[in-house]
Motif scaffolding. Sequence first.
Motif, PDB file in Angstrom:
ATOM      1  N   ALA A 159      57.105  80.647  23.274  1.00 44.57           N
ATOM      2  CA  ALA A 159      58.373  80.291  22.646  1.00 44.57           C
ATOM      3  C   ALA A 159      59.044  79.169  23.450  1.00 44.57           C
ATOM      4  N   PRO A 160      59.746  78.259  22.786  1.00 46.81           N
ATOM      5  CA  PRO A 160      60.421  77.180  23.515  1.00 46.81           C
ATOM      6  C   PRO A 160      61.547  77.741  24.379  1.00 46.81           C
ATOM      7  N   THR A 161      61.752  77.123  25.532  1.00 49.63           N
ATOM      8  CA  THR A 161      62.807  77.590  26.425  1.00 49.63           C
ATOM      9  C   THR A 161      64.183  77.130  25.955  1.00 49.63           C
ATOM     10  N   SER A 162      64.247  76.066  25.211  1.00 52.23           N
ATOM     11  CA  SER A 162      65.511  75.569  24.684  1.00 52.23           C
ATOM     12  C   SER A 162      65.277  75.074  23.265  1.00 52.23           C
ATOM     13  N   ASP A 163      66.156  75.480  22.366  1.00 53.92           N
ATOM     14  CA  ASP A 163      65.999  75.034  20.986  1.00 53.92           C
ATOM     15  C   ASP A 163      66.870  73.829  20.664  1.00 53.92           C
ATOM     16  N   GLY A 164      67.516  73.269  21.661  1.00 59.99           N
ATOM     17  CA  GLY A 164      68.289  72.046  21.458  1.00 59.99           C
ATOM     18  C   GLY A 164      69.758  72.279  21.205  1.00 59.99           C
ATOM     19  N   THR A 165      70.172  73.537  21.017  1.00 53.86           N
ATOM     20  CA  THR A 165      71.594  73.767  20.728  1.00 53.86           C
ATOM     21  C   THR A 165      72.466  73.471  21.934  1.00 53.86           C
ATOM     22  N   SER A 166      71.965  73.726  23.137  1.00 48.15           N
ATOM     23  CA  SER A 166      72.784  73.426  24.318  1.00 48.15           C
ATOM     24  C   SER A 166      72.942  71.917  24.499  1.00 48.15           C
ATOM     25  N   ILE A 167      71.921  71.158  24.156  1.00 46.43           N
ATOM     26  CA  ILE A 167      72.020  69.698  24.232  1.00 46.43           C
ATOM     27  C   ILE A 167      73.034  69.193  23.210  1.00 46.43           C
ATOM     28  N   ASP A 168      72.980  69.741  21.995  1.00 44.42           N
ATOM     29  CA  ASP A 168      73.935  69.346  20.960  1.00 44.42           C
ATOM     30  C   ASP A 168      75.361  69.694  21.377  1.00 44.42           C
ATOM     31  N   GLN A 169      75.527  70.855  21.995  1.00 45.55           N
ATOM     32  CA  GLN A 169      76.861  71.262  22.420  1.00 45.55           C
ATOM     33  C   GLN A 169      77.373  70.349  23.527  1.00 45.55           C
ATOM     34  N   GLY A 170      76.508  69.938  24.438  1.00 50.35           N
ATOM     35  CA  GLY A 170      76.915  69.019  25.493  1.00 50.35           C
ATOM     36  C   GLY A 170      77.339  67.677  24.942  1.00 50.35           C
ATOM     37  N   ILE A 171      76.596  67.169  23.975  1.00 51.03           N
ATOM     38  CA  ILE A 171      76.954  65.897  23.343  1.00 51.03           C
ATOM     39  C   ILE A 171      78.290  66.030  22.617  1.00 51.03           C
ATOM     40  N   ALA A 172      78.518  67.168  21.975  1.00 55.52           N
ATOM     41  CA  ALA A 172      79.784  67.380  21.266  1.00 55.52           C
ATOM     42  C   ALA A 172      80.955  67.393  22.241  1.00 55.52           C
ATOM     43  N   TYR A 173      80.784  68.045  23.395  1.00 51.13           N
ATOM     44  CA  TYR A 173      81.862  68.062  24.395  1.00 51.13           C
ATOM     45  C   TYR A 173      82.161  66.663  24.913  1.00 51.13           C
ATOM     46  N   VAL A 174      81.127  65.876  25.159  1.00 54.09           N
ATOM     47  CA  VAL A 174      81.344  64.515  25.650  1.00 54.09           C
ATOM     48  C   VAL A 174      82.078  63.679  24.605  1.00 54.09           C
ATOM     49  N   LEU A 175      81.690  63.822  23.345  1.00 58.01           N
ATOM     50  CA  LEU A 175      82.353  63.055  22.285  1.00 58.01           C
ATOM     51  C   LEU A 175      83.807  63.492  22.104  1.00 58.01           C
ATOM     52  N   MET A 176      84.075  64.798  22.227  1.00 56.25           N
ATOM     53  CA  MET A 176      85.463  65.253  22.112  1.00 56.25           C
ATOM     54  C   MET A 176      86.300  64.750  23.278  1.00 56.25           C
ATOM     55  N   LEU A 177      85.737  64.738  24.475  1.00 50.93           N
ATOM     56  CA  LEU A 177      86.458  64.201  25.631  1.00 50.93           C
ATOM     57  C   LEU A 177      86.730  62.708  25.455  1.00 50.93           C
ATOM     58  N   LEU A 178      85.753  61.980  24.949  1.00 55.53           N
ATOM     59  CA  LEU A 178      85.936  60.557  24.689  1.00 55.53           C
ATOM     60  C   LEU A 178      87.032  60.330  23.650  1.00 55.53           C
ATOM     61  N   ALA A 179      87.055  61.145  22.599  1.00 60.46           N
ATOM     62  CA  ALA A 179      88.099  61.011  21.578  1.00 60.46           C
ATOM     63  C   ALA A 179      89.473  61.315  22.168  1.00 60.46           C
ATOM     64  N   LEU A 180      89.545  62.317  23.045  1.00 62.53           N
ATOM     65  CA  LEU A 180      90.822  62.654  23.673  1.00 62.53           C
ATOM     66  C   LEU A 180      91.313  61.514  24.561  1.00 62.53           C
ATOM     67  N   VAL A 181      90.437  60.941  25.349  1.00 60.31           N
ATOM     68  CA  VAL A 181      90.814  59.827  26.230  1.00 60.31           C
ATOM     69  C   VAL A 181      91.245  58.618  25.411  1.00 60.31           C
ATOM     70  N   LEU A 182      90.484  58.296  24.384  1.00 58.20           N
ATOM     71  CA  LEU A 182      90.855  57.149  23.550  1.00 58.20           C
ATOM     72  C   LEU A 182      92.182  57.379  22.845  1.00 58.20           C
ATOM     73  N   THR A 183      92.438  58.611  22.433  1.00 59.32           N
ATOM     74  CA  THR A 183      93.710  58.912  21.778  1.00 59.32           C
ATOM     75  C   THR A 183      94.876  58.654  22.721  1.00 59.32           C
ATOM     76  N   TYR A 184      94.747  59.099  23.965  1.00 61.30           N
ATOM     77  CA  TYR A 184      95.841  58.900  24.915  1.00 61.30           C
ATOM     78  C   TYR A 184      95.916  57.476  25.426  1.00 61.30           C
ATOM     79  N   LEU A 185      94.856  56.695  25.305  1.00 61.74           N
ATOM     80  CA  LEU A 185      94.926  55.279  25.675  1.00 61.74           C
ATOM     81  C   LEU A 185      95.503  54.439  24.544  1.00 61.74           C
TER      82      LEU A 185
END
Length: 73
Positions: free
Chosen positions: A34-60
């Motif tokens: 069985a695969p050790t990672s199905d990719g959901t943790s990678i997707d979640q990490g990318i989502a967190y980075v994009l949300m942080l980027l949106a937050l920073v851009l909003t405040y800038l």
Amino acid sequence: MAAIPRVPFGLMAVAALIFGIVLPAVQAQAPAPAPTSDGTSIDQGIAYVLMLLALVLTYLIHPLDASPPYKLF
């Protein structure tokens, strides 16, 4: 034209079925692990980075949209 004898032909057909069906199953490999990672943790990490980027851009960008008489910052 000579006729094919039925008994040896039947035995050959049964032998071919045995070699074709049973023997490959004996040499079958184990299923893949069985695969050790199905990719959901990678997707979640990318989502967190994009949300942080949106937050920073909003405040800038938000202070640039504020009109000068209000002096929010």
